[in-house]
Design a protein around this motif. Sequence first.
Motif, mmCIF file in Angstrom:
data_model
loop_
_atom_site.group_PDB
_atom_site.id
_atom_site.type_symbol
_atom_site.label_atom_id
_atom_site.label_comp_id
_atom_site.label_asym_id
_atom_site.label_seq_id
_atom_site.Cartn_x
_atom_site.Cartn_y
_atom_site.Cartn_z
ATOM 1 N N THR A 31 0.829 -1.203 0.000
ATOM 2 C CA THR A 31 0.000 0.000 0.000
ATOM 3 C C THR A 31 0.863 1.252 0.000
ATOM 4 O OG1 THR A 31 -1.779 -1.168 1.128
ATOM 5 C CG2 THR A 31 -1.829 1.240 1.219
ATOM 6 N N ARG A 32 1.903 1.272 0.816
ATOM 7 C CA ARG A 32 2.799 2.438 0.853
ATOM 8 C C ARG A 32 3.475 2.677 -0.496
ATOM 9 N NH1 ARG A 32 5.618 1.615 6.789
ATOM 10 N NH2 ARG A 32 3.836 2.350 8.008
ATOM 11 N N ALA A 33 3.595 1.630 -1.300
ATOM 12 C CA ALA A 33 4.219 1.761 -2.622
ATOM 13 C C ALA A 33 3.262 2.308 -3.677
ATOM 14 C CB ALA A 33 4.765 0.405 -3.073
ATOM 15 N N GLU A 34 1.975 2.390 -3.355
ATOM 16 C CA GLU A 34 1.017 2.937 -4.310
ATOM 17 C C GLU A 34 1.333 4.421 -4.541
ATOM 18 O OE1 GLU A 34 -3.134 1.886 -3.555
ATOM 19 O OE2 GLU A 34 -2.399 0.176 -2.398
ATOM 20 N N PRO A 35 1.211 4.894 -5.785
ATOM 21 C CA PRO A 35 1.686 6.244 -6.120
ATOM 22 C C PRO A 35 1.012 7.388 -5.362
ATOM 23 C CG PRO A 35 0.509 5.257 -7.977
ATOM 24 C CD PRO A 35 0.683 4.186 -6.943
ATOM 25 N N ASP A 36 -0.246 7.250 -4.994
ATOM 26 C CA ASP A 36 -0.942 8.355 -4.332
ATOM 27 C C ASP A 36 -1.172 8.134 -2.840
ATOM 28 O OD1 ASP A 36 -1.164 10.029 -6.595
ATOM 29 O OD2 ASP A 36 -2.814 8.808 -7.341
ATOM 30 N N CYS A 37 -0.459 7.165 -2.268
ATOM 31 C CA CYS A 37 -0.513 6.933 -0.825
ATOM 32 C C CYS A 37 0.487 7.859 -0.149
ATOM 33 C CB CYS A 37 -0.180 5.485 -0.496
ATOM 34 S SG CYS A 37 -0.138 5.136 1.277
ATOM 35 N N ILE A 38 0.011 8.704 0.732
ATOM 36 C CA ILE A 38 0.884 9.613 1.478
ATOM 37 C C ILE A 38 1.434 8.907 2.700
ATOM 38 C CG2 ILE A 38 0.981 11.790 2.758
ATOM 39 C CD1 ILE A 38 -1.334 12.734 0.836
ATOM 40 N N ASN A 39 0.577 8.260 3.461
ATOM 41 C CA ASN A 39 1.014 7.419 4.570
ATOM 42 C C ASN A 39 -0.054 6.374 4.881
ATOM 43 O OD1 ASN A 39 -0.323 9.897 5.887
ATOM 44 N ND2 ASN A 39 -0.295 8.423 7.560
ATOM 45 N N TYR A 40 0.393 5.296 5.499
ATOM 46 C CA TYR A 40 -0.469 4.159 5.804
ATOM 47 C C TYR A 40 0.089 3.525 7.069
ATOM 48 C CZ TYR A 40 -3.244 -0.026 4.651
ATOM 49 O OH TYR A 40 -4.163 -1.057 4.640
ATOM 50 N N ASN A 41 -0.579 3.758 8.193
ATOM 51 C CA ASN A 41 -0.045 3.336 9.486
ATOM 52 C C ASN A 41 -1.039 2.462 10.231
ATOM 53 O OD1 ASN A 41 2.429 4.965 9.354
ATOM 54 N ND2 ASN A 41 0.996 6.666 9.402
ATOM 55 N N LEU A 42 -0.569 1.311 10.671
ATOM 56 C CA LEU A 42 -1.384 0.335 11.371
ATOM 57 C C LEU A 42 -1.115 0.421 12.871
ATOM 58 C CD1 LEU A 42 -3.230 -2.208 11.393
ATOM 59 C CD2 LEU A 42 -1.146 -3.561 11.018
ATOM 60 N N HIS A 43 -2.191 0.371 13.662
ATOM 61 C CA HIS A 43 -2.095 0.422 15.121
ATOM 62 C C HIS A 43 -2.956 -0.701 15.708
ATOM 63 C CE1 HIS A 43 -0.515 4.566 14.782
ATOM 64 N NE2 HIS A 43 -1.372 4.630 13.775
#
Length: 96
Positions: A31-43
């Motif tokens: 997901t982080r490698a997708e071009p329009d993903c700014i951030n993706y954080n799991l908690h």
Amino acid sequence: MSKLTILANVFAKNDMIELVKTELIKLIAATRAEPDCINYNLHQDNDNQTHFMLYENWQNREALLAHMNTPHFKQYLVATEDAVESFTLNEMTSIN
């Protein structure tokens, strides 16, 4: 439209916590490698181990929709189909 923030809450079934966690972790790098993903954080909630929260920022809603059609996201849905108790997704826009 401005940047889109997503708060996604996933509640695993009590006996499926590790499966859901493993499948959510698998999503991170792709997901982080997708071009329009700014951030993706799991908690994971410290008091309720069944509760996972994703904090995501996307360039726009179209990017989120594209993410939901990726092979890695579709694979997550299949792998966790009977393991998730509930799921909510909030689409939010920053006001400051």
